[in-house]
Design a protein around this motif. Structure first.
Motif, short mmCIF file in Angstrom:
data_model
loop_
_atom_site.label_atom_id
_atom_site.label_comp_id
_atom_site.label_asym_id
_atom_site.label_seq_id
_atom_site.Cartn_x
_atom_site.Cartn_y
_atom_site.Cartn_z
N VAL A 1 55.77 41.78 39.68
CA VAL A 1 54.69 42.19 40.59
C VAL A 1 53.66 43.04 39.84
N SER A 2 54.13 43.88 38.93
CA SER A 2 53.20 44.74 38.17
C SER A 2 52.25 43.90 37.33
N ILE A 3 52.74 42.80 36.78
CA ILE A 3 51.87 41.90 35.99
C ILE A 3 50.81 41.28 36.90
N ILE A 4 51.23 40.84 38.08
CA ILE A 4 50.28 40.24 39.03
C ILE A 4 49.19 41.24 39.38
N PHE A 5 49.57 42.47 39.65
CA PHE A 5 48.58 43.49 40.00
C PHE A 5 47.68 43.82 38.81
N GLY A 6 48.20 43.71 37.60
CA GLY A 6 47.38 43.96 36.42
C GLY A 6 46.23 42.97 36.32
N PHE A 7 46.55 41.69 36.45
CA PHE A 7 45.50 40.68 36.37
C PHE A 7 44.62 40.69 37.62
N LEU A 8 45.18 41.10 38.76
CA LEU A 8 44.36 41.25 39.95
C LEU A 8 43.33 42.36 39.76
N ASN A 9 43.75 43.46 39.14
CA ASN A 9 42.81 44.52 38.82
C ASN A 9 41.68 44.01 37.93
N PHE A 10 42.03 43.23 36.93
CA PHE A 10 41.00 42.69 36.03
C PHE A 10 39.99 41.85 36.80
N MET A 11 40.47 40.98 37.68
CA MET A 11 39.56 40.08 38.40
C MET A 11 38.66 40.85 39.37
N VAL A 12 39.22 41.85 40.06
CA VAL A 12 38.40 42.61 41.01
C VAL A 12 37.39 43.48 40.26
N TRP A 13 37.81 44.10 39.14
CA TRP A 13 36.85 44.87 38.35
C TRP A 13 35.74 43.98 37.81
N ALA A 14 36.09 42.75 37.39
CA ALA A 14 35.08 41.82 36.89
C ALA A 14 34.09 41.45 37.99
N ALA A 15 34.60 41.22 39.21
CA ALA A 15 33.71 40.93 40.33
C ALA A 15 32.83 42.12 40.66
N ASN A 16 33.37 43.31 40.51
CA ASN A 16 32.63 44.54 40.81
C ASN A 16 31.43 44.72 39.87
N LEU A 17 31.53 44.17 38.66
CA LEU A 17 30.46 44.35 37.68
C LEU A 17 29.14 43.76 38.18
N TRP A 18 29.20 42.67 38.92
CA TRP A 18 27.97 42.04 39.39
C TRP A 18 27.20 42.98 40.32
N PHE A 19 27.93 43.63 41.22
CA PHE A 19 27.27 44.52 42.18
C PHE A 19 26.75 45.79 41.48
N LEU A 20 27.45 46.25 40.46
CA LEU A 20 26.95 47.40 39.71
C LEU A 20 25.74 47.01 38.87
N PHE B 1 49.28 50.40 42.83
CA PHE B 1 50.38 49.43 42.83
C PHE B 1 50.72 48.99 41.41
N ALA B 2 49.72 48.85 40.56
CA ALA B 2 49.95 48.37 39.20
C ALA B 2 50.83 49.34 38.41
N PHE B 3 50.46 50.63 38.37
CA PHE B 3 51.27 51.54 37.55
C PHE B 3 52.52 52.04 38.28
N ALA B 4 52.51 52.05 39.62
CA ALA B 4 53.68 52.51 40.36
C ALA B 4 54.84 51.52 40.23
N THR B 5 54.55 50.22 40.26
CA THR B 5 55.61 49.22 40.12
C THR B 5 56.19 49.21 38.71
N THR B 6 55.47 49.77 37.76
CA THR B 6 55.97 49.84 36.38
C THR B 6 56.79 51.10 36.15
N THR B 7 56.26 52.25 36.54
CA THR B 7 56.94 53.52 36.26
C THR B 7 58.19 53.71 37.11
N SER B 8 58.27 53.07 38.27
CA SER B 8 59.43 53.23 39.15
C SER B 8 60.54 52.24 38.84
N PHE B 9 60.33 51.40 37.84
CA PHE B 9 61.31 50.34 37.56
C PHE B 9 62.58 50.90 36.95
#
Length: 245
Positions: free
Chosen positions: A196-215, A33-41
């Motif tokens: 929307v692409s900006i929202i998904f960018g920061f959403l990616n950051f937050m989910v990746w940051a949460a993922n670090l704990w489990f890794l 969603f992050a890169f698709a909303t950017t490249t299709s603009f």
């Protein structure tokens, strides 16, 4: 064929129920969603001019722009009295846009690779600390890249909005036809997709940051820290008493 059979037999779908597995699926989706909303603009803006004469009808000049936002190549063509003159928009926003898409594609591909590793080579993953640590370190790097790319792209979107607005960017001030009879803004571009692409960018950051704990919990660093400490005062284990006769 034997190798394919071994890989197929090693299939472990239960990993997808673990945090490191199903979070990768979420990261896979939000990266798309992050890169698709950017490249299709693609959108357009316009201005209206009367060609130096207030009695002339309004003429609307429309100019289109899209990814990768090379704004200096976007021409605003004013055609008055049979003469066409081209004016160009402001600075290029190609770098932040392409960097943002690059991070999205890299994250997307890494999620695919990680899921293949988790599902088909889970035993190797759990037994090899280098692979576990490598997964954690790469995820830290991608998390940092998402923060950098999203912040840069948020500023880039703001600049795109500014330089494509004929009144805010100063475009009207440099067009001679707008000096005698003031030009008007026809319409501005629709930036919903980029927002929307900006929202998904920061959403990616937050989910990746949460993922670090489990890794991190899979790494030997966490396992060593989570082991109960042995008491040095306890001394060597005591032997059970023997019967004396």
């Amino acid at each position: 064929m034997e190798a394919v059979g071994q890989v197929a037999s090693a299939f472990n779908g239960r990993v997808l129920k673990e945090p490191r597995g199903f979070i990768k699926i979420i990261l896979f989706i939000v990266a798309i969603f992050a890169f698709a909303t950017t490249t299709s603009f693609k959108t357009s803006s316009s201005l209206k001019t009367r060609c130096n004469n207030a009695s002339n009808p309004w003429k609307e000049v429309v100019y289109d722009y899209s990814y990768p936002f090379d704004l200096p190549s976007v021409a605003v063509v004013i055609n008055c009295n049979g003469t066409s003159t081209s004016y160009y928009l402001g600075q290029s926003e190609t770098t932040p846009a392409q960097f943002y898409v690059f991070v999205g594609v890299i994250a997307f591909l890494y999620c695919i690779g990680a899921l293949i590793l988790y599902i088909f080579f889970d035993d190797l993953y759990r037994k090899n600390n280098r692979i576990v640590i490598g997964d954690f370190v790469i995820s830290v790097v991608i998390t940092a890249l998402w923060l950098i790319a999203s912040s840069a792209w948020a500023q880039g979107v703001s600049d795109v909005k500014f330089y494509t607005d004929p009144s805010e960017s100063g475009l009207m001030q440099i067009i001679p036809e707008c000096q005698h009879v003031p030009c008007q803004v026809g319409h501005l571009g629709n930036f919903a997709s980029l927002n929307v692409s900006i929202i998904f960018g920061f959403l990616n950051f937050m989910v990746w940051a949460a993922n670090l704990w489990f890794l991190y919990k899979e790494t030997p660093w966490f396992k060593v820290r989570s082991k109960p400490p042995s008491s040095p005062e306890a001394g060597p284990p005591q032997q059970p008493p023997t019967n004396q006769y």
